[in-house]
Enzyme design. Structure first.
Site, PDB file in Angstrom:
ATOM      1  CB  ALA A 237     -33.594 -15.708  20.862  1.00 40.10           C
ATOM      2  NE  ARG A 238     -31.072 -11.188  16.381  1.00 39.30           N
ATOM      3  CZ  ARG A 238     -29.878 -11.702  16.707  1.00 39.30           C
ATOM      4  NH1 ARG A 238     -29.648 -12.045  17.968  1.00 39.30           N
ATOM      5  NH2 ARG A 238     -28.935 -11.854  15.810  1.00 39.30           N
ATOM      6  CG  ASP A 262     -28.104 -11.175  26.225  1.00 40.54           C
ATOM      7  OD1 ASP A 262     -27.458 -10.268  26.789  1.00 40.54           O
ATOM      8  OD2 ASP A 262     -27.657 -11.841  25.268  1.00 40.54           O
ATOM      9  CD  GLU A 267     -30.554  -5.934  21.269  1.00 43.49           C
ATOM     10  OE1 GLU A 267     -29.461  -6.119  20.681  1.00 43.49           O
ATOM     11  OE2 GLU A 267     -31.230  -6.851  21.725  1.00 43.49           O
ATOM     12  CG  HIS A 285     -27.423  -8.769  21.826  1.00 43.67           C
ATOM     13  ND1 HIS A 285     -28.411  -8.548  20.893  1.00 43.67           N
ATOM     14  CD2 HIS A 285     -26.860  -9.945  21.460  1.00 43.67           C
ATOM     15  CE1 HIS A 285     -28.432  -9.523  20.008  1.00 43.67           C
ATOM     16  NE2 HIS A 285     -27.484 -10.388  20.327  1.00 43.67           N
ATOM     17  N   GLY A 287     -24.944 -12.595  24.587  1.00 38.48           N
ATOM     18  CA  GLY A 287     -25.035 -14.044  24.360  1.00 38.48           C
ATOM     19  C   GLY A 287     -23.740 -14.696  23.899  1.00 38.48           C
ATOM     20  CB  SER A 288     -22.012 -14.785  20.788  1.00 37.49           C
ATOM     21  OG  SER A 288     -22.138 -13.461  20.310  1.00 37.49           O
TER      22      SER A 288
HETATM   23  C1  DGY Z   1     -25.874 -13.646  16.908  1.00 35.70           C
HETATM   24  O1  DGY Z   1     -24.878 -14.218  16.479  1.00 35.70           O
HETATM   25  O2  DGY Z   1     -26.961 -13.681  16.320  1.00 35.70           O
HETATM   26  C2  DGY Z   1     -25.729 -12.891  18.184  1.00 35.70           C
HETATM   27  O3  DGY Z   1     -26.928 -12.326  18.580  1.00 35.70           O
HETATM   28  C3  DGY Z   1     -24.660 -11.836  18.070  1.00 35.70           C
HETATM   29  O4  DGY Z   1     -24.855 -11.071  16.961  1.00 35.70           O
END
Ligand code: DGY
Length: 319
Positions: A237-238, A262, A267, A285, A287-288
């Site tokens: 997430a963060r 991640d 960062e 990072h 994730g997406s």
């Molecule tokens: C998001 O969409 O929040 C992802 O962390 C990529 O920026």
């Protein structure tokens, strides 16, 4: 005349092309992260900005943005990098890209869980470095994920997909959320009204909530003690959700058996103290970061821009 959109980072080419088909576009030739001054300078050249989570729109930056700038379309679902109240005060519309990245991010959540539990980093390193000289029944035994109790903090879109995938591993799903969800959305999942109750009830914990003033550093020395010894924690997430020094101490003591991360407070780069530990599986990072999702995020941002400039409500408007 077509509105001008400033795209702050290099998106996947089909997404760049899609935006350029509908708008006049200014791009960042170096693809370097744009700082506040660069964002302010860009805002004088455009009607809209399409930004990533790497571009920080603080209150101070928002106050200096050009009145020409009407909308910031985020190429992200998380918007903790944007001071929404400050943008609203300037009359700037802000949108994000929900839904389209849930599958990709849940995949990374599972990868982190499996990678941490099954010691993927150590195994990969052993093979790559030519250190795999023997095999035996006690070689690099990890923790089995199947059938374990998974706690999900934040049962939003990503959390729900993760729960669905984790059920494929016969995991028992527990979650903490602002409110409990309809059983049809989270079949069989057990709701905990407090983070403490959730953390005391699970073997593995996944962070899937946004970073807000309420959730920042929610994983700290006190809350880590609520997890049972030998628990696993993953974060797609963060980074701001975690007090990194407290997690490092818990990983060093063995109270937390392993972590999959991640996201980091700093960062890019992450935290070298995590990198020094064998029981941490690290990603930058991602994730997406699938081709499919990164295109879908561009299309979603474009949907919001087109709606705004047609005079319609952007579907993902936040302020
Ligand atoms: C998001 O969409 O929040 C992802 O962390 C990529 O920026």
């Amino acid at each position: 005349m077509r509105p001008v959109v400033w795209i702050t980072r290099q998106l996947v080419q089909p997404a760049m092309d899609a935006v350029a088909a509908d708008f006049d576009v200014i791009t960042n030739p170096t693809d370097a992260v744009m700082d506040g001054d660069a964002l302010v300078a860009a805002s004088h050249q455009c009607d809209a900005m399409l930004i990533c989570h790497s571009e920080l729109i603080t209150a101070e930056v928002a106050a200096r943005l050009s009145p020409r700038l009407k909308i910031i379309a985020n190429y992200s679902v998380g918007v903790d990098h944007v001071d929404l109240a400050a943008c609203q005060a300037r009359g700037i519309v802000v949108t994000n890209t929900p839904d389209v990245l849930s599958d990709a991010t849940a995949e990374i959540g599972l990868l982190l869980l499996l990678g941490a539990a099954r010691r993927a980093y150590e195994g990969d390193r052993m093979v790559r470095q030519g250190l795999w000289t023997t095999w035996g029944p006690t070689l690099m035994n990890g923790i089995q994920v199947t059938g374990k109790r998974l706690g999900i903090v934040g049962m939003g879109r990503v959390g729900q997909v993760l729960a669905k995938r984790a059920r494929g591993f016969d995991m028992e799903i527990h979650y903490h959320n602002r409110k409990s969800l309809d059983e049809t959305l989270v079949p069989g999942a057990i709701y905990h009204s407090t983070l403490e109750s959730l953390m005391r009830s699970v073997d593995m914990l996944s962070l899937n909530c946004p970073a807000t003033p309420d959730t920042e550093r929610m994983i700290n020395a006190q809350s880590l003690a609520w997890l049972r010894p030998g628990a696993i924690i993953v974060n797609a997430a963060r980074g701001k959700l975690v007090d990194e020094d407290a997690l490092i101490a818990a990983l060093q003591s063995g109270h937390i058996a392993a972590a999959g991360l991640d996201c980091f407070v700093n960062e890019p780069g992450g935290n070298p103290k995590f990198a020094a530990l064998d029981n941490v599986f690290l990603l930058p990072h991602l994730g997406s970061s699938t081709n499919e999702t990164r295109l879908a995020m561009g299309q979603r941002a474009l949907l919001n821009l087109n709606a705004y400039f047609r005079g319609e409500p952007p579907p993902d408007r936040l302020v």
